[in-house]
Motif scaffolding. Structure first.
Motif, PDB file in Angstrom:
ATOM      1  N   ARG A  52     -38.292 -73.411 -45.303  1.00  0.00           N
ATOM      2  CA  ARG A  52     -38.706 -72.151 -44.710  1.00  0.00           C
ATOM      3  C   ARG A  52     -39.069 -72.186 -42.839  1.00  0.00           C
ATOM      4  O   ARG A  52     -38.809 -71.989 -42.146  1.00  0.00           O
ATOM      5  CB  ARG A  52     -39.760 -70.710 -45.125  1.00  0.00           C
ATOM      6  N   GLY A 108     -37.041 -73.629 -40.832  1.00  0.00           N
ATOM      7  CA  GLY A 108     -35.994 -73.252 -40.432  1.00  0.00           C
ATOM      8  C   GLY A 108     -35.688 -72.806 -39.626  1.00  0.00           C
ATOM      9  O   GLY A 108     -35.486 -72.142 -38.577  1.00  0.00           O
ATOM     10  N   GLY A 112     -32.671 -78.011 -39.784  1.00  0.00           N
ATOM     11  CA  GLY A 112     -30.963 -77.617 -41.057  1.00  0.00           C
ATOM     12  C   GLY A 112     -31.787 -78.818 -42.451  1.00  0.00           C
ATOM     13  O   GLY A 112     -31.851 -79.409 -41.860  1.00  0.00           O
ATOM     14  N   SER A 150     -29.149 -69.828 -46.100  1.00  0.00           N
ATOM     15  CA  SER A 150     -28.953 -68.480 -45.470  1.00  0.00           C
ATOM     16  C   SER A 150     -29.839 -69.277 -44.523  1.00  0.00           C
ATOM     17  O   SER A 150     -29.985 -68.827 -43.083  1.00  0.00           O
ATOM     18  CB  SER A 150     -29.972 -68.062 -46.059  1.00  0.00           C
ATOM     19  N   GLN A 151     -30.126 -70.166 -43.583  1.00  0.00           N
ATOM     20  CA  GLN A 151     -30.867 -70.642 -42.262  1.00  0.00           C
ATOM     21  C   GLN A 151     -29.251 -71.305 -41.144  1.00  0.00           C
ATOM     22  O   GLN A 151     -29.942 -71.288 -40.708  1.00  0.00           O
ATOM     23  CB  GLN A 151     -31.743 -71.537 -42.303  1.00  0.00           C
ATOM     24  N   TYR A 152     -28.537 -71.216 -41.653  1.00  0.00           N
ATOM     25  CA  TYR A 152     -27.307 -71.765 -40.822  1.00  0.00           C
ATOM     26  C   TYR A 152     -26.948 -70.159 -41.299  1.00  0.00           C
ATOM     27  O   TYR A 152     -25.642 -70.093 -41.522  1.00  0.00           O
ATOM     28  CB  TYR A 152     -26.459 -72.882 -41.379  1.00  0.00           C
ATOM     29  N   ASP A 153     -27.372 -69.550 -39.715  1.00  0.00           N
ATOM     30  CA  ASP A 153     -26.430 -68.250 -39.541  1.00  0.00           C
ATOM     31  C   ASP A 153     -26.812 -67.459 -38.313  1.00  0.00           C
ATOM     32  O   ASP A 153     -26.133 -66.182 -37.847  1.00  0.00           O
ATOM     33  CB  ASP A 153     -28.497 -67.956 -39.812  1.00  0.00           C
TER      34      ASP A 153
END
Ligand SMILES: Cc1cc2nc3c(=O)[nH]c(=O)nc-3n(C[C@H](O)[C@H](O)[C@H](O)COP(=O)(O)OP(=O)(O)OC[C@H]3O[C@@H](n4cnc5c(N)ncnc54)[C@H](O)[C@@H]3O)c2cc1C
Length: 505
Positions: A448, A451, A456, A470-473
């Motif tokens: 977290r 990110g 990443g 989810s961090q590749y947003d």
């Protein structure tokens, strides 16, 4: 067990034979041996072991008919990232280890074509002696060439970026269709393993770290054996040398002066290979700085340690060594340990050294003894630009957070030409429930925090795969929306590895 699952198991047995369908206690090897919590969270309901492509197609047909989720593995040794366990509890593991033929070794063009069950050891042995070509094994050499390549795993020779040295795949899609990528799409192709793109769009990368198909053959480029090699190591005296090490190394990697991957290891990472923690510190919490300092002096290592290998004729190796040495001399307290130049046929002794000359080994498993008890680790694997300030920030953050969770900084950076993999192994004793929990919680906390800072992951344990994805947003998760569109088109029943890399049907 649901009716659909028991009907599917009966159909698998008819299609593959009784010995190819495992249930009950036979599934123990499919539990994650390094689970930071309850391994049952990712327990499969069965495993099927096809022997050939036709059997794989039969499995897919049955899974589609009964809507049973599968989880593809080649040899299932993805330790530190989930082992052979599926993301979704109750999935059937599609274990491809019995498909273990080396289909081709081309000692002129320098490539091999393998099936999923072929390990680095198998391929190394098959290359014979004297070795004209080398494999590039990961630190733990027992895994498969296909599994490691599809995970975009890494070794340490110049061919260490495994995904970049793959050429040509055979893939079975969820509907049973068999696709060959690149030049292999021509029935009579004479160049499948030498030119990856072929004609038109290129799909190889789509089958890496994904759930879009089952890879049943893969071409891999092999490194031509050099005339000789020299293994080099630097020890750096200070914790805050890291930024300067990285900034000194970057141009040497960018212009190819250093040919191998350059591996920078923390003191604990080096020490865990050769000693147990209790020899240096047996108290509560993370190892204190003064204990680390004493340990480094007694073992004769640095607070940071750099290792790499130079290859070629002796005059060229010496010239490279001199250039590199002149640059690193500017770091106060840097010590160069250089092994003598050796002919390629002479094998070094230590595990890391053997890997750098293409010899698979299992010495990396020594680290499991670090904390005592039943050793395990879960890995945190952010990508880092090869910039001193980024590396220093990442290392400092991981070290501080690890200490808050009572764990040591077993970390290091592997520098390729353009990027670094920062690998931190949270080593824990599985017999200690609190330590196991701390390891899992630490990885999630770090992910977290990283990110949010724009760092990443390149790979993630099952338990944090969704978080990593989810961090590749960018643009409201446009990349994941694209993956889902492809998933829906290729696998409408969602039978292939649901949840892999956060891609859900
Ligand atoms: C001490 C230690 C050191 C390690 N060092 C390294 C290292 O240096 N470098 C490194 O990269 N890793 C390392 N690892 C992690 C891991 O052990 C290796 O990457 C290992 O090679 C993976 O095992 P495998 O080949 O059996 O993969 P598998 O478990 O067979 O496959 C991994 C994943 O790839 C996918 N997959 C596999 N086969 C297929 C297929 N045929 N079709 C579609 N999808 C498929 C699946 O999602 C599967 O979960 C290390 C682990 C330990 C414990």
């Amino acid at each position: 067990m649901s009716d659909a699952l028991s009907d599917a198991l009966a159909a698998f047995r008819i299609a593959l034979g009784d010995d190819a369908v495992l249930t009950g206690n036979a599934l123990d090897p499919y539990l994650d041996p390094f689970a930071p919590g309850d391994a049952a969270t990712h327990a499969p309901s069965a495993a099927v072991l096809p022997r050939d492509v036709d059997a794989v197609r039969a499995v897919l047909g049955i899974a589609n008919r009964y809507r049973v989720p599968l989880w593809s593995v080649s040899t299932g040794r993805n330790f530190a990232y989930g082992g052979a366990s599926p993301r979704v509890k109750g999935s059937v593991v599609l274990d491809l280890r019995r498909m273990n033929r080396i289909i081709d070794i081309d000692q002129t063009l320098g490539f091999a074509v393998v099936e999923p069950g072929v390990t680095y050891y198998d391929l190394h042995r098959a290359l014979g002696t004297p070795r004209r070509f080398w494999v590039d094994p990961p630190a733990a050499g027992w895994g498969s060439v296909i599994g490691n390549t599809l995970e975009r795993g890494y070794g340490t020779t110049p061919y260490g970026d495994h995904a970049a040295h793959q050429c040509g795949m055979e893939v079975v899609l969820a509907n049973g269709d068999i696709v060959r990528t690149g030049m292999g799409a021509m029935s009579a192709s004479r160049a499948w393993q030498v030119f990856r793109p072929g004609f038109g769009p290129s799909y190889d990368d789509m089958f890496m770290q994904s759930n879009f198909g089952v890879v049943t053959k893969l071409g891999v480029w092999l490194m031509p054996a050099p005339e000789g090699y020299m293994i080099c190591r630097y020890a750096f005296a200070h914790e805050d040398d890291l930024a300067q090490i990285v900034d000194t190394l970057r141009p040497l990697k960018l212009d190819g002066t250093i040919q191998s991957q350059a591996v920078i290891e923390s003191a604990v990472r080096w020490a865990a290979g050769v000693s147990a923690r209790r020899e240096w510190y047996d108290g509560p919490g993370a190892m204190p700085d003064d204990a680390i300092e004493t340990m480094t002096r007694k073992i004769g290592i640095g607070r940071w340690n750099l290792r790499f290998c130079l290859y070629g004729p002796q005059s060229m190796v010496n010239a490279r060594r001199d250039i590199i040495h002149a640059r690193f001399q500017s770091i106060e307290g840097a010590t160069l340990f250089e092994m003598p130049y050796r002919n390629a046929s002479v094998e070094p002794v230590g595990g890391g050294d053997r890997a750098q000359v293409g010899i698979p080994n299992m010495e990396a498993f020594n680290l499991l003894n670090w904390r005592g008890g039943t050793g395990a680790h879960i890995d945190f694997s952010p990508i880092c630009a090869p910039l001193g300030r980024d590396a220093a920030q990442q290392a400092r953050t991981v070290r501080e957070r690890a200490a808050q969770f009572g764990l040591d900084y077993y970390g290091g950076f592997t520098m390729g030409t353009r990027a670094m993999h920062h690998i931190f192994a949270a080593i824990f004793n599985r017999d200690d429930a609190q330590q196991s929990h701390a390891a899992g919680a630490l990885i999630e906390t770090l992910m977290r925090e990283f990110g949010a800072a724009g760092f990443g992951q390149y790979r993630a344990h099952l338990s944090v795969m969704d978080l990593a994805a989810s961090q590749y947003d960018f643009n409201d998760h446009a990349l994941m929306r694209l993956s889902r569109t492809i998933k829906t088109a290729l696998d409408p029943n969602g039978i292939l590895s649901p949840g892999k890399q956060g891609i859900w049907p």
